[in-house]
Design an enzyme around this catalytic site. Structure first.
Site, PDB file in Angstrom:
ATOM      1  N   HIS A  66      24.447 -14.449  -3.961  1.00 32.67           N
ATOM      2  CA  HIS A  66      25.224 -15.373  -4.817  1.00 32.67           C
ATOM      3  C   HIS A  66      25.193 -14.937  -6.274  1.00 32.67           C
ATOM      4  CE1 HIS A  66      25.144 -17.988  -1.373  1.00 32.67           C
ATOM      5  NE2 HIS A  66      23.840 -18.036  -1.393  1.00 32.67           N
ATOM      6  N   HIS A  91      19.250 -15.582 -13.766  1.00 31.64           N
ATOM      7  CA  HIS A  91      20.356 -15.041 -12.981  1.00 31.64           C
ATOM      8  C   HIS A  91      21.625 -15.152 -13.808  1.00 31.64           C
ATOM      9  CE1 HIS A  91      20.453 -19.382 -12.264  1.00 31.64           C
ATOM     10  NE2 HIS A  91      21.767 -19.180 -12.335  1.00 31.64           N
ATOM     11  N   HIS A  93      26.218 -15.478 -13.951  1.00 27.88           N
ATOM     12  CA  HIS A  93      27.538 -15.818 -13.397  1.00 27.88           C
ATOM     13  C   HIS A  93      28.543 -14.995 -14.188  1.00 27.88           C
ATOM     14  CE1 HIS A  93      25.752 -19.397 -11.429  1.00 27.88           C
ATOM     15  NE2 HIS A  93      24.968 -19.395 -12.501  1.00 27.88           N
ATOM     16  N   GLU A 104      30.165 -20.403 -16.665  1.00 25.22           N
ATOM     17  CA  GLU A 104      30.246 -21.706 -15.981  1.00 25.22           C
ATOM     18  C   GLU A 104      30.541 -22.814 -16.993  1.00 25.22           C
ATOM     19  OE1 GLU A 104      26.788 -21.990 -13.175  1.00 25.22           O
ATOM     20  OE2 GLU A 104      28.439 -21.502 -11.820  1.00 25.22           O
ATOM     21  N   HIS A 117      21.499 -17.779 -16.956  1.00 23.72           N
ATOM     22  CA  HIS A 117      20.692 -18.994 -16.822  1.00 23.72           C
ATOM     23  C   HIS A 117      19.232 -18.618 -16.609  1.00 23.72           C
ATOM     24  CE1 HIS A 117      24.511 -21.215 -15.338  1.00 23.72           C
ATOM     25  NE2 HIS A 117      24.384 -21.260 -16.654  1.00 23.72           N
ATOM     26  N   THR A 198      24.220 -25.651 -10.285  1.00 23.84           N
ATOM     27  CA  THR A 198      25.651 -25.360 -10.150  1.00 23.84           C
ATOM     28  C   THR A 198      25.956 -24.654  -8.823  1.00 23.84           C
ATOM     29  OG1 THR A 198      25.596 -23.160 -11.173  1.00 23.84           O
ATOM     30  CG2 THR A 198      25.821 -25.077 -12.649  1.00 23.84           C
ATOM     31  N   THR A 199      24.915 -24.583  -7.971  1.00 27.50           N
ATOM     32  CA  THR A 199      25.125 -24.078  -6.607  1.00 27.50           C
ATOM     33  C   THR A 199      24.579 -25.123  -5.636  1.00 27.50           C
ATOM     34  OG1 THR A 199      22.945 -23.040  -6.571  1.00 27.50           O
ATOM     35  CG2 THR A 199      24.796 -21.666  -7.280  1.00 27.50           C
TER      36      THR A 199
HETATM   37  N1  LIG Z   1      23.187 -22.161 -11.956  1.00 25.56           N
HETATM   38  S1  LIG Z   1      21.772 -22.716 -11.443  1.00 25.56           S
HETATM   39  O1  LIG Z   1      21.924 -24.091 -11.014  1.00 25.56           O
HETATM   40  O2  LIG Z   1      20.788 -22.515 -12.492  1.00 25.56           O
HETATM   41  C1  LIG Z   1      21.268 -21.741 -10.079  1.00 25.56           C
HETATM   42  C2  LIG Z   1      22.102 -20.797  -9.504  1.00 25.56           C
HETATM   43  F1  LIG Z   1      23.369 -20.627  -9.907  1.00 25.56           F
HETATM   44  C3  LIG Z   1      21.643 -19.971  -8.490  1.00 25.56           C
HETATM   45  F2  LIG Z   1      22.482 -19.053  -7.954  1.00 25.56           F
HETATM   46  C4  LIG Z   1      20.358 -20.078  -8.022  1.00 25.56           C
HETATM   47  S2  LIG Z   1      19.809 -18.948  -6.808  1.00 25.56           S
HETATM   48  O3  LIG Z   1      19.963 -17.633  -7.407  1.00 25.56           O
HETATM   49  O4  LIG Z   1      18.485 -19.274  -6.400  1.00 25.56           O
HETATM   50  C5  LIG Z   1      20.869 -18.971  -5.402  1.00 25.56           C
HETATM   51  C6  LIG Z   1      21.154 -20.321  -4.901  1.00 25.56           C
HETATM   52  O5  LIG Z   1      20.133 -21.222  -5.062  1.00 25.56           O
HETATM   53  C7  LIG Z   1      19.507 -21.073  -8.543  1.00 25.56           C
HETATM   54  N2  LIG Z   1      18.255 -21.166  -7.996  1.00 25.56           N
HETATM   55  C8  LIG Z   1      17.290 -22.200  -8.281  1.00 25.56           C
HETATM   56  C9  LIG Z   1      17.661 -23.542  -7.684  1.00 25.56           C
HETATM   57  C10 LIG Z   1      17.538 -23.484  -6.182  1.00 25.56           C
HETATM   58  C11 LIG Z   1      16.077 -23.280  -5.800  1.00 25.56           C
HETATM   59  C12 LIG Z   1      15.398 -22.233  -6.613  1.00 25.56           C
HETATM   60  C13 LIG Z   1      14.172 -21.704  -6.203  1.00 25.56           C
HETATM   61  C14 LIG Z   1      13.537 -20.710  -6.951  1.00 25.56           C
HETATM   62  C15 LIG Z   1      14.129 -20.224  -8.113  1.00 25.56           C
HETATM   63  C16 LIG Z   1      15.357 -20.731  -8.529  1.00 25.56           C
HETATM   64  C17 LIG Z   1      15.947 -21.748  -7.806  1.00 25.56           C
HETATM   65  C18 LIG Z   1      19.980 -21.882  -9.597  1.00 25.56           C
HETATM   66  F3  LIG Z   1      19.177 -22.788 -10.170  1.00 25.56           F
HETATM   67 ZN   LIG Z   2      23.253 -20.416 -12.820  1.00 25.09          ZN
END
Ligand SMILES: NS(=O)(=O)c1c(F)c(F)c(S(=O)(=O)CCO)c(N[C@H]2CCCc3ccccc32)c1F
Ligand SMILES: [Zn+2]
Length: 263
Positions: A66, A91, A93, A104, A117, A198-199
């Site tokens: 993703h 990570h 976008h 985003e 982010h 946002t996911t």
């Molecule tokens: N935009 S966003 O809301 O910040 C955002 C993302 F867009 C995003 F792609 C991720 S991901 O890469 O983990 C792939 C899908 O969960 C996260 N992960 C977070 C939340 C989910 C659980 C978790 C566990 C350990 C570390 C990070 C995270 C995410 F928070």
């Molecule tokens: Zn993000």
């Protein structure tokens, strides 16, 4: 959980079929609109602690299908918020090679080329991010808007490894560096609002801080991010490019956006 994508039959308009929060209130991202902003003099500068990682420290840089994510040690944390929040990962976008607009958050309807982010969890109250991710006071995410311009040597410290993680679930180890160098200069100027992941599963658990000032990537750096990666596994018969991995702006509901700066 089940698989989801940004477009197509499992795309963002269908997320709520498997992830009910995605169809709920207080969702992110948003269009940060001047009419909904309120200056809040109590908003303190964000203090980042232990962000200057030694090159002896190895960080896992991976393609999770993703996004590309850099795992961060929990000794990194931010203060100046209602609680201490420890870092978990960062990570990105981004858009595509033909459409270099993939942030985003929008600011007055302007979409930037990309967005970074840095995900943190409330370490005052929760032992790890898994316990924090679905709690209303669980997460704090720092958002950095990215525009195309000057070459960015700080980002190059991991962008140069992209070719090693072209396919889903590929990971490499990268040497630690000063994560603060990825942020804009002024950590005292930012937008603040209550929102969500946002996911999927889109938990409304995120205290969002989006910095006012963007950082830059060169055109070549942006194109590397936008054209190198696949969301499919190396052995999959069909290759699917990983780009345009941004969620559309969500309804504001009753929310306003607090800003830490005047004008
Ligand atoms: N935009 S966003 O809301 O910040 C955002 C993302 F867009 C995003 F792609 C991720 S991901 O890469 O983990 C792939 C899908 O969960 C996260 N992960 C977070 C939340 C989910 C659980 C978790 C566990 C350990 C570390 C990070 C995270 C995410 F928070
Ligand atoms: Zn993000």
């Amino acid at each position: 959980g089940t698989k989801w994508t940004y477009a197509g039959p499992e795309g963002q308009d269908h997320w709520d079929e498997n992830y009910p929060y995605c169809g709920g209130a207080f969702q992110s991202p948003i269009n940060i609109n001047s009419e909904l902003m309120r200056f809040d003099p109590t908003l303190r500068p964000i203090n980042v602690r232990n962000y200057n990682l030694s090159p002896n420290e190895q960080l896992t840089f991976g393609n999770n299908g993703h996004s590309v994510q850099l795992s961060l040690p929990s000794k990194m944390y931010i203060s100046g918020l209602p609680h201490y929040y420890s870092a978990a990962q960062l990570h990105f976008h981004w858009g595509s090679s033909s459409k270099p607009m993939g942030s985003e958050h929008l600011v007055n309807n302007k979409q930037y080329a990309a967005e970074m982010h840095i995900v943190h969890y409330n370490s005052d109250k929760y032992p790890n991010i898994s316990m924090a991710v679905d709690k209303s006071d669980g997460l704090a995410v720092l958002g950095v808007l990215i525009e195309v311009g000057e070459f960015n040597p700080a980002f190059e410290q991991f962008l140069k490894f992209l070719n090693g993680i072209k396919y889903r679930d590929q990971k490499v180890q990268v040497p630690g560096f000063n994560i603060r160098s990825l942020l804009p200069t002024q950590l005292n100027e930012y937008y603040r609002y209550d929102g969500s992941l946002t996911t999927p599963p889109c938990y409304p658990s995120v205290l969002w801080t989006v910095f006012r000032n963007p950082v830059t990537l060169s055109h070549e750096q942006y194109m590397a991010l936008a054209t190198t990666l696949f969301s499919s596994h190396a052995q999959d018969s069909v290759s699917v490019m990983l780009n345009s991995n941004y969620r559309k702006p969500q309804p504001m509901d009753s929310r306003i956006v607090l800003v830490s700066f005047k004008e």
